[in-house]
Write an enzyme that holds these catalytic residues in place. Structure first.
Site, mmCIF file in Angstrom:
data_model
loop_
_atom_site.group_PDB
_atom_site.id
_atom_site.type_symbol
_atom_site.label_atom_id
_atom_site.label_comp_id
_atom_site.label_asym_id
_atom_site.label_seq_id
_atom_site.Cartn_x
_atom_site.Cartn_y
_atom_site.Cartn_z
ATOM 1 N N ARG A 111 -1.523 33.757 32.459
ATOM 2 C CA ARG A 111 -1.464 33.707 33.697
ATOM 3 C C ARG A 111 -2.776 34.454 34.592
ATOM 4 N NH1 ARG A 111 4.210 35.596 36.340
ATOM 5 N NH2 ARG A 111 3.280 34.782 38.144
ATOM 6 N N CYS A 157 1.529 42.778 39.561
ATOM 7 C CA CYS A 157 1.885 41.528 38.858
ATOM 8 C C CYS A 157 2.177 40.393 39.324
ATOM 9 C CB CYS A 157 3.201 42.396 38.086
ATOM 10 S SG CYS A 157 4.624 42.596 39.324
#
Length: 288
Positions: free
Chosen positions: A186, A244
């Site tokens: 990611r 995050c």
């Protein structure tokens, strides 16, 4: 204070509780909070009802540990302090109590409760290292059903831990160390299952949460954690921020840093979900 507690220590603490409430009923000064939650389910409350640590109270991450706002606020913005205080009182928390939080995902959702309570001035809170699996492995009992507790009277106020907005996160990326704790794919922009754009905040450093957790589901020993963070450019003097996807797992990085003997870093609550929803914010792809 060590932010972690072992299953054996929790079992011993629960067995020694003998305090009484002002109403005259027996009341524990130790609150155990079950923060089971997974992105996409199953519902944590259903799992709680099947079996939980005795005396535990269920905490709903989506409705009690997060607020709701615009997409540019992120998927899990901080709840208004009045809402968090009301929720904490419903869990039975009072000033002077202690709390232990746990989940079944190696602390990655329980750390959200740990961080929020610390940020709101409730310092005596620890995370069960290894979560529910560690409790069961140590021979701990589970009880089914719901838990009913007398309301507490805790007073909470934000401002005890450092936080970042988008501008401050960009500044830390340029002048310090901004850790992106999502999975490496990611970070690199190879996949993005949730947020509108793939990639990372320019200047951030990839630091996947999985690298801080051992095969037993517990945090790595403090020395190993310290070595890992040092390899990422983090030491006690560094200016450090963490983010995050939505601000939840970033709290686990803060937990890991304190467990390593490092200062708790500044946390970007909006995280990449907020950043990527703002078209004015640049997004980088690749390993750096």
């Amino acid at each position: 204070m060590n932010p972690l507690i072992t299953a054996a220590a929790l079992d011993a603490a629960l067995g020694s509780e003998t305090l009484w409430s002002r109403a005259g009923r027996r009341r524990s000064s130790l609150r155990v909070l079950d923060v089971r939650w997974k992105l996409g389910g199953p519902p944590g409350r259903d799992e709680f009802a099947k079996g939980h640590i005795p005396s535990a109270v269920y905490v709903d991450l989506d409705t009690e540990l997060a607020g709701h706002g615009l997409p540019t606020d992120g998927r899990h913005p901080l709840p208004p302090i009045a809402d968090l205080q009301a929720a904490a009182r419903s869990w039975g928390l009072s000033d002077g109590d202690a709390a232990v939080v746990y989940d079944d995902v190696s602390g990655t959702s329980a750390a959200r409760a740990w961080w929020l309570l610390r940020h709101a001035g409730f310092d005596n809170v620890r995370v069960l290292d290894g979560g529910l699996a560690a409790w069961v492995a140590a021979g701990g009992a589970l009880e089914p059903g719901e838990s009913v507790v007398a309301p507490g009277d805790v007073h909470l106020e934000y401002g005890q831990l450092p936080v970042l907005d988008a501008d401050a996160a960009a500044a830390v990326a340029a002048q310090g160390v901004l850790l992106d704790v999502r999975a490496g794919e990611r970070f690199r922009g190879e996949v993005e299952p949730v947020d509108p754009r793939a990639g990372h905040i320019p200047g951030a450093v990839s630091a996947p949460t999985a690298d801080t957790i051992g095969v037993d589901g517990r945090l790595l020993p403090p020395e190993a954690l310290a070595e890992r963070f040092a390899a990422l450019g983090v030491d006690a003097q560094a200016k450090v921020g963490v983010y995050c996807g939505s601000g939840v797992t970033a709290a686990h990085a803060a937990l890991a840093m304190e467990a390593a003997g490092l200062p708790i870093p500044a946390l970007y609550p909006g995280s990449f979900s907020a950043w990527s929803n703002d078209p004015a914010r640049p997004v980088a792809v690749g390993a750096v």
